[in-house]
Write a protein that holds these residues in place. Structure first.
Motif, mmCIF file in Angstrom:
data_model
loop_
_atom_site.group_PDB
_atom_site.id
_atom_site.type_symbol
_atom_site.label_atom_id
_atom_site.label_comp_id
_atom_site.label_asym_id
_atom_site.label_seq_id
_atom_site.Cartn_x
_atom_site.Cartn_y
_atom_site.Cartn_z
ATOM 1 N N LEU A 141 0.836 -1.203 0.000
ATOM 2 C CA LEU A 141 0.000 0.000 0.000
ATOM 3 C C LEU A 141 0.869 1.250 0.000
ATOM 4 O O LEU A 141 0.627 2.192 -0.770
ATOM 5 N N HIS A 142 1.885 1.270 0.861
ATOM 6 C CA HIS A 142 2.778 2.432 0.965
ATOM 7 C C HIS A 142 3.428 2.739 -0.374
ATOM 8 O O HIS A 142 3.539 3.908 -0.791
ATOM 9 N N TYR A 143 3.839 1.706 -1.082
ATOM 10 C CA TYR A 143 4.542 1.865 -2.359
ATOM 11 C C TYR A 143 3.586 2.248 -3.492
ATOM 12 O O TYR A 143 3.848 3.195 -4.259
ATOM 13 N N GLU A 144 2.479 1.550 -3.589
ATOM 14 C CA GLU A 144 1.604 1.722 -4.742
ATOM 15 C C GLU A 144 0.923 3.089 -4.778
ATOM 16 O O GLU A 144 0.793 3.694 -5.843
ATOM 17 N N ILE A 145 0.471 3.588 -3.634
ATOM 18 C CA ILE A 145 -0.273 4.851 -3.679
ATOM 19 C C ILE A 145 0.646 6.044 -3.905
ATOM 20 O O ILE A 145 0.181 7.137 -4.241
ATOM 21 N N ALA A 146 1.954 5.850 -3.753
ATOM 22 C CA ALA A 146 2.904 6.934 -4.007
ATOM 23 C C ALA A 146 3.329 6.984 -5.472
ATOM 24 O O ALA A 146 3.786 8.020 -5.951
ATOM 25 N N ARG A 147 3.173 5.869 -6.191
ATOM 26 C CA ARG A 147 3.722 5.812 -7.540
ATOM 27 C C ARG A 147 2.669 5.966 -8.634
ATOM 28 O O ARG A 147 3.012 6.025 -9.807
#
Length: 514
Positions: A141-147
């Protein structure tokens, strides 16, 4: 809550399909991305992110409720709970006695003739895989919503969700460290590379740095009352930071003063915020129902919404109540365990008033048998004749506990007047005498005693014994560890041999390889 039973069922089914399909058991820790989160079919809208965040909270409830984690690992193992001599439902719960004697292997590998134990799923106390599912989900979640660009989410909301994910990741690592000591540590999404176990002080230090960096992105309060305590807020982050700092202080002696200073500062920030408060002791039902102003973080239990523990007997109240608070009458005439009278009399000396005795115990408080009851979670009678426990939340982090951690840290820093003031805040709420004793070890023991009283049956006791070293002292631990046992990891739990699968760098807890 927004997690419906139908959606949860579909979600879990998808997870099981994923874990049994092309992403099989050849991967690191047998953990895989949940619900195909890497695909472009997910994380398209703000609702996708919100739903996934609630799913992460649900995974945490599932992991911690898959066995009596807080009851057995947090309370029973200290030995101050004893088996009732009274006949009850006729079933064997002697795992309580094994745990109190630090004889844990029978709990993980059920002995012959102890088949009844299987309903408690005690071997899950050796399985860290469910926590790595939470960690993996948080990292994704942390990675995907930032990219990616997600409809309906602005930058501030993205940071808040990322901070929630970091909180849940750190909370999962904290639970694991307290159970198993050194654990593999990673924060990258879709991790598959085998890793060795990392020193637990390093794991906690990494978590402290990660959570400190994002705590300010969490809200102090929520406009939706149902979110209070149910999802991460800034107070929860500060409470967890205090717990992690105090854990490290117990094991990283060379840097202990720095951890104490951080704990004291975090406690001051929490108290000065005004976001949380102590409710009157007479409102204990409100406190332990959950989602109150005293809650920092709860595990939500609401049978009306399908948010329950994996098994009803994994609840903290299971061992210490009987009819009429626990039904049916047949099989529940006595509590299955009781707190030893000698221990309770030390906590609650004769002639010293304390409202907690009146609110949390009944007239059989000092009975060394099954007539004893502890009513912190049972302020209402359960209706009907179903074998259920009261629908209260499990309180993971509470404002009162944070105040006492601050008192403990201040005492270690030599700021004794302020430490006493902190402890007396809790004593005043409990309507007991204020502390008038001296400083030094007497003050530290008084603060520990206060924490033992205030947080009784909330799953903290044994872990507090470990981090303070009192687990080697028979005054506090009924079957204490020797110093050699403690230093060799006798305070940990065994780790499932499944952790060795496809990981040449993995080692188990040597203390239990016998």
């Amino acid at each position: 809550m927004k997690l419906t039973m139908l959606r949860r069922t579909i979600y879990i089914s998808l997870c099981l399909l994923l874990l049994s399909g092309q992403y099989g058991c050849k991967k690191f820790l047998n953990v895989e991305p949940l619900d195909r989160l890497s695909g472009n079919t997910f994380f398209k809208t703000a609702k996708d992110v919100e739903d996934n965040m609630w799913d992460i909270y649900g995974l945490f409830r599932d992991a911690t409720g898959s066995c009596p984690l807080f009851a057995v690992a947090g309370e029973v193992r200290g030995g101050m709970l004893a088996m009732s001599p009274q006949k009850n439902d006729g079933n064997d719960r002697t795992f309580v006695e094994y745990a109190a004697k630090n004889d844990l292997l029978p709990l993980i590998y059920t002995p012959a003739g102890k088949g009844f134990w299987d309903i408690f799923d005690l071997p899950n106390l050796a399985d860290w895989k469910p926590y790595y599912r939470i960690i993996q989900a948080c990292n994704i979640l942390h990675y995907e919503i930032a990219r990616r660009s997600i409809s309906g989410l602005d930058e501030k909301q993205i940071k808040t969700y990322q901070a929630e994910a970091v909180f849940m990741r750190c909370l999962s690592y904290f639970i694991m460290v307290r159970l198993w000591g050194d654990v593999p540590y990673y924060t990258d999404a879709y991790h598959k590379t085998p890793l060795p176990r990392e020193k637990m002080v390093t794991v906690m230090s990494n978590c402290i740095a990660d959570l400190s960096a994002v705590a300010a992105d969490l809200p102090w309060t929520f406009t939706e009352p149902a979110y209070q305590g149910a999802r991460a807020c800034r107070g929860a982050a500060l409470g967890l930071l205090m717990e992690m700092n105090m854990w490290n202080a117990g094991f990283d002696k060379a840097n202990a003063q720095n951890y104490y200073k951080a704990t004291a500062q975090e406690g001051a920030e929490l108290m000065e915020s005004g976001a949380h408060l102590l409710l009157p002791i007479a409102e204990s039902f409100t406190i332990f129902k959950g989602r109150s102003k005293e809650s920092l973080f709860d595990i939500v239990i609401s049978s009306n919404y399908g948010e329950t523990l994996a098994e009803k007997w994994n609840d903290l109240s299971e061992l210490v109540v009987h009819y009429p608070y626990k039904r049916p009458a047949n099989g529940h005439q006595y509590s299955f365990t009781y707190f030893r009278a000698e221990y309770l009399r030390r906590l609650y000396p004769t002639g010293v008033p304390d409202a907690r005795m009146e609110v949390w115990f009944d007239s059989q408080m000092f009975a060394n048998d099954g007539t004893f009851m502890f009513l912190k979670y049972n302020s209402l009678y359960e209706q009907g004749n179903s074998d259920v426990n009261v629908d209260n939340n499990l309180i993971v982090l509470r404002y009162a506990g944070a105040i006492l951690l601050r008192a403990e840290a201040l005492a270690e820093l030599g700021q004794e007047d302020e430490a006493i003031r902190m402890m007396n805040i809790i004593r005043e709420r409990a309507k007991t005498t204020l502390y008038q004793g001296g400083g030094g070890q007497a003050l530290k023991d008084a603060i520990f005693t206060e924490r033992a009283k205030e947080l009784m049956m909330e799953g903290h006791y044994y872990f507090d014994l470990v981090r303070t070293g009192r687990v080697t002292n028979q005054l506090w631990c009924y079957t204490p560890l020797t110093l050699t046992q403690f230093e060799n990891g006798g305070w940990t739990w065994p780790i499932s041999t499944a952790a060795l699968n496809n990981n040449p760098y993995m080692e188990l807890n040597n203390y239990w390889l016998r």
